[in-house]
Design a protein around this motif. Structure first.
Motif, PDB file in Angstrom:
ATOM      1  N   GLN A  56       0.858  -1.189   0.000  1.00  0.00           N
ATOM      2  CA  GLN A  56       0.000   0.000   0.000  1.00  0.00           C
ATOM      3  C   GLN A  56       0.889   1.232   0.000  1.00  0.00           C
ATOM      4  OE1 GLN A  56      -2.355  -0.343   3.518  1.00  0.00           O
ATOM      5  NE2 GLN A  56      -3.253  -2.278   2.907  1.00  0.00           N
ATOM      6  N   GLY A  57       0.824   2.018  -1.040  1.00  0.00           N
ATOM      7  CA  GLY A  57       1.631   3.219  -1.137  1.00  0.00           C
ATOM      8  C   GLY A  57       2.882   3.014  -1.969  1.00  0.00           C
ATOM      9  N   LYS A  58       3.626   1.957  -1.678  1.00  0.00           N
ATOM     10  CA  LYS A  58       4.892   1.675  -2.370  1.00  0.00           C
ATOM     11  C   LYS A  58       5.734   2.939  -2.446  1.00  0.00           C
ATOM     12  CE  LYS A  58       3.126  -2.183  -5.035  1.00  0.00           C
ATOM     13  NZ  LYS A  58       2.927  -2.776  -6.343  1.00  0.00           N
ATOM     14  N   GLU A  59       6.141   3.424  -1.249  1.00  0.00           N
ATOM     15  CA  GLU A  59       6.881   4.674  -1.207  1.00  0.00           C
ATOM     16  C   GLU A  59       7.769   4.754   0.026  1.00  0.00           C
ATOM     17  OE1 GLU A  59       3.718   7.531  -1.323  1.00  0.00           O
ATOM     18  OE2 GLU A  59       2.994   6.997   0.672  1.00  0.00           O
ATOM     19  N   VAL A  60       8.885   5.462  -0.130  1.00  0.00           N
ATOM     20  CA  VAL A  60       9.761   5.791   0.987  1.00  0.00           C
ATOM     21  C   VAL A  60       9.102   6.941   1.728  1.00  0.00           C
ATOM     22  CG1 VAL A  60      12.040   6.614   1.680  1.00  0.00           C
ATOM     23  CG2 VAL A  60      11.833   5.073  -0.287  1.00  0.00           C
ATOM     24  N   VAL A  61       8.876   6.750   3.035  1.00  0.00           N
ATOM     25  CA  VAL A  61       8.148   7.763   3.794  1.00  0.00           C
ATOM     26  C   VAL A  61       8.962   8.410   4.912  1.00  0.00           C
ATOM     27  CG1 VAL A  61       5.874   6.811   3.263  1.00  0.00           C
ATOM     28  CG2 VAL A  61       7.103   6.019   5.299  1.00  0.00           C
ATOM     29  N   GLY A  62      10.077   7.782   5.308  1.00  0.00           N
ATOM     30  CA  GLY A  62      10.834   8.347   6.416  1.00  0.00           C
ATOM     31  C   GLY A  62      12.237   7.790   6.504  1.00  0.00           C
ATOM     32  N   ILE A  63      12.973   8.327   7.480  1.00  0.00           N
ATOM     33  CA  ILE A  63      14.335   7.895   7.758  1.00  0.00           C
ATOM     34  C   ILE A  63      14.384   7.327   9.163  1.00  0.00           C
ATOM     35  CG2 ILE A  63      16.721   8.678   8.122  1.00  0.00           C
ATOM     36  CD1 ILE A  63      16.258  10.716   5.883  1.00  0.00           C
ATOM     37  N   VAL A  64      15.062   6.190   9.287  1.00  0.00           N
ATOM     38  CA  VAL A  64      15.251   5.528  10.578  1.00  0.00           C
ATOM     39  C   VAL A  64      16.745   5.375  10.845  1.00  0.00           C
ATOM     40  CG1 VAL A  64      13.050   4.281  10.524  1.00  0.00           C
ATOM     41  CG2 VAL A  64      15.100   3.214   9.542  1.00  0.00           C
ATOM     42  N   GLU A  65      17.065   5.099  12.107  1.00  0.00           N
ATOM     43  CA  GLU A  65      18.446   4.876  12.511  1.00  0.00           C
ATOM     44  C   GLU A  65      18.532   3.538  13.232  1.00  0.00           C
ATOM     45  OE1 GLU A  65      21.873   7.333  14.874  1.00  0.00           O
ATOM     46  OE2 GLU A  65      19.848   7.403  15.696  1.00  0.00           O
ATOM     47  N   VAL A  66      19.582   2.783  12.971  1.00  0.00           N
ATOM     48  CA  VAL A  66      19.819   1.531  13.687  1.00  0.00           C
ATOM     49  C   VAL A  66      20.219   1.888  15.112  1.00  0.00           C
ATOM     50  CG1 VAL A  66      21.214  -0.566  13.810  1.00  0.00           C
ATOM     51  CG2 VAL A  66      20.479   0.312  11.581  1.00  0.00           C
ATOM     52  N   SER A  67      19.447   1.414  16.086  1.00  0.00           N
ATOM     53  CA  SER A  67      19.702   1.736  17.497  1.00  0.00           C
ATOM     54  C   SER A  67      20.253   0.557  18.287  1.00  0.00           C
ATOM     55  CB  SER A  67      18.432   2.279  18.157  1.00  0.00           C
ATOM     56  OG  SER A  67      17.362   1.368  18.044  1.00  0.00           O
ATOM     57  N   ALA A  68      20.185  -0.648  17.726  1.00  0.00           N
ATOM     58  CA  ALA A  68      20.804  -1.831  18.341  1.00  0.00           C
ATOM     59  C   ALA A  68      21.220  -2.778  17.233  1.00  0.00           C
ATOM     60  CB  ALA A  68      19.849  -2.531  19.302  1.00  0.00           C
ATOM     61  N   GLU A  69      22.437  -3.292  17.342  1.00  0.00           N
ATOM     62  CA  GLU A  69      22.949  -4.201  16.318  1.00  0.00           C
ATOM     63  C   GLU A  69      22.260  -5.558  16.396  1.00  0.00           C
ATOM     64  OE1 GLU A  69      27.260  -4.118  16.290  1.00  0.00           O
ATOM     65  OE2 GLU A  69      27.254  -1.937  16.119  1.00  0.00           O
ATOM     66  N   SER A  70      22.576  -6.393  15.444  1.00  0.00           N
ATOM     67  CA  SER A  70      21.951  -7.704  15.279  1.00  0.00           C
ATOM     68  C   SER A  70      21.930  -8.509  16.574  1.00  0.00           C
ATOM     69  CB  SER A  70      22.709  -8.467  14.188  1.00  0.00           C
ATOM     70  OG  SER A  70      22.128  -9.717  13.972  1.00  0.00           O
ATOM     71  N   HIS A  71      20.762  -9.044  16.858  1.00  0.00           N
ATOM     72  CA  HIS A  71      20.551  -9.880  18.052  1.00  0.00           C
ATOM     73  C   HIS A  71      19.441 -10.872  17.725  1.00  0.00           C
ATOM     74  CE1 HIS A  71      16.860  -7.602  18.994  1.00  0.00           C
ATOM     75  NE2 HIS A  71      17.548  -6.527  18.645  1.00  0.00           N
ATOM     76  N   PRO A  72      19.248 -11.910  18.557  1.00  0.00           N
ATOM     77  CA  PRO A  72      18.194 -12.888  18.269  1.00  0.00           C
ATOM     78  C   PRO A  72      16.816 -12.233  18.144  1.00  0.00           C
ATOM     79  CG  PRO A  72      19.664 -13.733  19.950  1.00  0.00           C
ATOM     80  CD  PRO A  72      20.047 -12.287  19.731  1.00  0.00           C
ATOM     81  N   ASP A  73      16.073 -12.664  17.152  1.00  0.00           N
ATOM     82  CA  ASP A  73      14.710 -12.181  16.903  1.00  0.00           C
ATOM     83  C   ASP A  73      13.800 -12.740  17.993  1.00  0.00           C
ATOM     84  OD1 ASP A  73      12.031 -11.961  15.966  1.00  0.00           O
ATOM     85  OD2 ASP A  73      12.709 -11.965  13.892  1.00  0.00           O
ATOM     86  N   SER A  74      13.144 -11.868  18.728  1.00  0.00           N
ATOM     87  CA  SER A  74      12.298 -12.293  19.850  1.00  0.00           C
ATOM     88  C   SER A  74      11.019 -13.002  19.414  1.00  0.00           C
ATOM     89  CB  SER A  74      11.942 -11.091  20.729  1.00  0.00           C
ATOM     90  OG  SER A  74      11.067 -10.222  20.032  1.00  0.00           O
ATOM     91  N   THR A  75      10.715 -12.993  18.114  1.00  0.00           N
ATOM     92  CA  THR A  75       9.476 -13.617  17.656  1.00  0.00           C
ATOM     93  C   THR A  75       9.659 -15.090  17.286  1.00  0.00           C
ATOM     94  OG1 THR A  75       9.786 -12.931  15.347  1.00  0.00           O
ATOM     95  CG2 THR A  75       8.593 -11.403  16.814  1.00  0.00           C
ATOM     96  N   THR A  76      10.871 -15.634  17.499  1.00  0.00           N
ATOM     97  CA  THR A  76      11.106 -17.042  17.185  1.00  0.00           C
ATOM     98  C   THR A  76      12.168 -17.625  18.107  1.00  0.00           C
ATOM     99  OG1 THR A  76      11.704 -18.618  15.448  1.00  0.00           O
ATOM    100  CG2 THR A  76      12.847 -16.508  15.426  1.00  0.00           C
ATOM    101  N   ASP A  77      12.098 -18.934  18.310  1.00  0.00           N
ATOM    102  CA  ASP A  77      13.136 -19.646  19.057  1.00  0.00           C
ATOM    103  C   ASP A  77      14.202 -20.195  18.123  1.00  0.00           C
ATOM    104  OD1 ASP A  77      11.914 -19.222  21.532  1.00  0.00           O
ATOM    105  OD2 ASP A  77      10.632 -20.993  21.290  1.00  0.00           O
ATOM    106  N   ASP A  78      14.014 -20.014  16.824  1.00  0.00           N
ATOM    107  CA  ASP A  78      14.949 -20.519  15.829  1.00  0.00           C
ATOM    108  C   ASP A  78      16.196 -19.628  15.827  1.00  0.00           C
ATOM    109  OD1 ASP A  78      16.343 -21.199  13.482  1.00  0.00           O
ATOM    110  OD2 ASP A  78      14.492 -21.670  12.398  1.00  0.00           O
TER     111      ASP A  78
END
Length: 137
Positions: A56-78
């Motif tokens: 929906q939209g297919k558009e760049v809408v904002g700028i974000v900043e990485v605030s924490a580097e790669s870590h385990p995804d909390s939505t999976t135990d994999d």
């Protein structure tokens, strides 16, 4: 510093929801693509990214900043799946549509233009400047 693009369907996670998370930001979780995961593993705190509304939209809408580097995804135990945390920095004055990007010669090699399905992708410094220009920044 490196630049990135994060894609989200706005009915799943929107720019407004990202902004509402404030300075704490939010995990960019649920990514189940190895290339996208590897892109997140390469990110450093302070890297900047575009927030892109897909479907929906297919558009760049904002700028974000990485605030924490790669870590385990909390939505999976994999253990194969990691994520980063991002926080909203600012909206673009004018959203930049996929159609605009596809018709801009300076963006002909951009991953977004050539692989619209990859949910987390790198952006070159030159591409970053063009999108910011088109977005009124």
């Amino acid at each position: 510093m490196a630049y990135w693009l994060f894609k989200s369907e706005p009915d799943t996670w929107s720019w407004d929801q990202q902004v509402a998370k404030g300075a704490a930001g939010e995990e960019w979780n649920g990514v189940r693509n190895y290339q996208a995961r590897n892109n997140m593993r390469a990110m450093k705190v302070g890297d900047l990214g575009f927030f892109y509304h897909s479907n929906q939209g297919k558009e760049v809408v904002g700028i974000v900043e990485v605030s924490a580097e790669s870590h385990p995804d909390s939505t999976t135990d994999d253990p194969r799946w990691d994520c980063v945390d991002i926080r909203a920095v600012k909206p673009l004055a004018r959203p930049v549509t996929l159609e605009q990007a596809k018709t801009e010669p300076r963006l002909a090699d951009m991953v977004l233009v050539n692989n619209t399905r990859l949910s987390v992708q790198p952006v070159t410094e030159a591409e970053w400047k063009v999108i910011c220009e088109l977005g009124g920044l």
